[in-house]
Design a protein around this motif. Structure first.
Motif, short mmCIF file in Angstrom:
data_model
loop_
_atom_site.label_atom_id
_atom_site.label_comp_id
_atom_site.label_asym_id
_atom_site.label_seq_id
_atom_site.Cartn_x
_atom_site.Cartn_y
_atom_site.Cartn_z
N LEU A 146 70.14 84.75 45.23
CA LEU A 146 68.69 84.37 45.46
C LEU A 146 68.11 84.92 46.75
O LEU A 146 66.91 85.11 46.95
CB LEU A 146 68.54 83.00 45.57
CG LEU A 146 68.96 82.25 44.25
CD1 LEU A 146 69.19 80.65 44.38
CD2 LEU A 146 68.12 82.55 43.05
N LYS A 162 72.47 83.13 49.43
CA LYS A 162 72.42 82.14 48.66
C LYS A 162 72.53 82.50 46.99
O LYS A 162 72.08 83.53 46.70
CB LYS A 162 71.14 81.54 48.80
CG LYS A 162 70.85 80.93 50.29
CD LYS A 162 69.30 80.38 50.18
CE LYS A 162 68.85 81.21 51.47
NZ LYS A 162 67.20 81.23 51.55
N TRP A 203 73.07 81.38 42.76
CA TRP A 203 72.86 80.23 41.81
C TRP A 203 74.02 80.67 40.58
O TRP A 203 73.94 81.78 40.17
CB TRP A 203 71.55 80.51 40.93
CG TRP A 203 71.27 79.80 39.92
CD1 TRP A 203 71.99 78.65 39.30
CD2 TRP A 203 70.42 80.01 38.77
NE1 TRP A 203 71.54 78.10 38.24
CE2 TRP A 203 70.41 79.13 37.77
CE3 TRP A 203 69.54 80.98 38.57
CZ2 TRP A 203 69.79 79.04 36.42
CZ3 TRP A 203 68.83 81.13 37.47
CH2 TRP A 203 68.85 80.08 36.44
N TYR A 238 74.86 80.45 37.57
CA TYR A 238 73.73 80.34 36.26
C TYR A 238 74.46 79.73 35.26
O TYR A 238 74.01 79.20 34.20
CB TYR A 238 72.98 81.64 36.02
CG TYR A 238 73.63 82.81 35.61
CD1 TYR A 238 74.01 83.03 34.04
CD2 TYR A 238 74.17 83.67 36.61
CE1 TYR A 238 74.54 84.16 33.78
CE2 TYR A 238 74.98 84.83 36.11
CZ TYR A 238 75.11 84.97 34.86
OH TYR A 238 75.82 86.13 34.21
N PRO A 249 69.57 75.38 38.11
CA PRO A 249 69.61 75.23 39.50
C PRO A 249 69.49 74.01 40.04
O PRO A 249 68.84 73.26 39.82
CB PRO A 249 68.66 76.22 39.91
CG PRO A 249 67.74 76.69 38.89
CD PRO A 249 68.40 76.12 37.58
N SER A 250 70.65 73.50 40.79
CA SER A 250 70.60 72.14 41.33
C SER A 250 71.59 72.06 42.37
O SER A 250 72.72 72.75 42.41
CB SER A 250 70.71 71.28 40.21
OG SER A 250 71.12 69.99 40.35
N THR A 300 75.54 73.79 41.09
CA THR A 300 74.99 75.30 40.73
C THR A 300 74.37 76.20 41.57
O THR A 300 74.33 77.23 41.38
CB THR A 300 74.27 75.35 39.22
OG1 THR A 300 73.02 74.57 39.61
CG2 THR A 300 74.94 74.26 38.48
N LEU A 301 73.94 75.52 42.70
CA LEU A 301 73.49 76.44 43.90
C LEU A 301 74.39 76.45 44.93
O LEU A 301 75.21 75.35 45.02
CB LEU A 301 72.08 76.06 44.53
CG LEU A 301 71.05 76.00 43.24
CD1 LEU A 301 69.73 75.35 44.05
CD2 LEU A 301 70.61 77.44 43.25
N GLN A 321 65.28 77.65 32.67
CA GLN A 321 65.97 76.74 33.54
C GLN A 321 65.29 77.00 34.87
O GLN A 321 65.07 75.85 35.55
CB GLN A 321 67.52 76.95 33.85
CG GLN A 321 68.22 76.68 32.26
CD GLN A 321 69.74 77.29 32.57
OE1 GLN A 321 69.98 78.09 33.39
NE2 GLN A 321 70.49 76.60 31.86
N ILE A 322 64.92 78.23 35.27
CA ILE A 322 64.41 78.25 36.68
C ILE A 322 63.10 78.14 36.91
O ILE A 322 62.56 77.49 37.80
CB ILE A 322 64.76 80.01 36.79
CG1 ILE A 322 64.80 80.11 38.18
CG2 ILE A 322 63.58 80.92 36.16
CD1 ILE A 322 65.28 81.44 38.99
N TYR A 345 62.83 73.99 37.52
CA TYR A 345 63.33 73.48 38.84
C TYR A 345 62.35 74.34 40.18
O TYR A 345 62.14 75.38 40.03
CB TYR A 345 64.80 74.02 38.98
CG TYR A 345 65.56 73.49 40.06
CD1 TYR A 345 66.01 72.12 40.10
CD2 TYR A 345 65.66 74.06 41.35
CE1 TYR A 345 66.53 71.55 41.01
CE2 TYR A 345 66.34 73.60 42.25
CZ TYR A 345 66.84 72.04 42.41
OH TYR A 345 67.41 71.87 43.26
N TYR A 381 63.63 83.31 45.62
CA TYR A 381 63.36 82.61 44.33
C TYR A 381 62.18 83.25 43.62
O TYR A 381 62.48 83.55 42.15
CB TYR A 381 62.87 80.95 44.55
CG TYR A 381 62.24 80.44 43.40
CD1 TYR A 381 63.05 80.02 42.16
CD2 TYR A 381 61.05 80.50 43.03
CE1 TYR A 381 62.44 79.22 41.29
CE2 TYR A 381 60.32 79.97 41.84
CZ TYR A 381 61.15 79.34 40.93
OH TYR A 381 60.53 78.81 39.86
#
Length: 128
Positions: A38, A51, A53, A55, A60-61, A66-67, A95-96, A99, A107
C-alpha cells in the motif's frame, strides 16, 4: 587528493506491487502470505518497511489483521496487480472500495490500479 563516496540506493516498491512476506499476529509469525504493498510505512525513511494488505485473508481490516507491516528484507516481489486475473481483480476491488482506509498512503493508487486493470481485462474479454 580524491575522495570517493559510495551511495547505497534502495529500490522502493510502488503501491500495487504483489509480494510474499511473513505475517505476524500478536507477535507470532503465521507464515508467508501474499500481500499488496500500500505504500511506505514512513515516507521519510524507506528502510523502515511497507504497509501491506494480506488480500488472501479477506477485506482490508485491522481487526482480523489483514493490514500489516513488512520489513524491506522480508519481501519477495511476485509481480503487480495488473498481472492478476479479472475474477481476482473484481474480488479485490469490491473489498477495497467498501473499506475506508483512504488515510493510508498509497490507497488511492492501489484502488486505481486494481480498477484500471480489471476494466482493461473486462474490455478484452468482451472484445471491445
Amino acid at each position: 587528493m580524491t575522495v570517493a563516496t559510495a551511495s547505497a540506493t534502495q529500490t522502493v516498491l510502488e503501491p500495487g506491487t504483489v509480494v510474499r512476506t511473513p505475517r505476524y499476529d500478536e507477535g507470532k509469525n503465521t507464515g508467508l502470505r501474499k500481500a499488496i504493498v500500500l505504500g511506505l510505512w514512513n515516507e521519510d525513511a524507506p528502510k523502515d518497511g511497507y504497509k501491506v494488505w494480506f488480500y488472501t485473508l479477506g477485506a482490508p481490516s485491522f481487526a482480523p489483521r489483514t493490514l500489516g507491516m513488512a520489513f524491506c528484507g522480508e519481501l519477495t516481489t511476485l509481480g503487480t496487480v495488473e498481472e492478476m486475473s479479472e475474477r481476482t481483480l473484481l474480488r479485490l476491488y469490491l473489498q477495497i472500495r467498501d473499506y475506508n482506509f483512504r488515510s493510508l498512503a498509497g490507497y488511492g493508487a492501489v484502488e486505481h490500479r486494481i480498477q484500471k486493470a480489471g476494466l482493461r481485462l473486462r474490455a478484452l474479454r468482451r472484445g471491445q
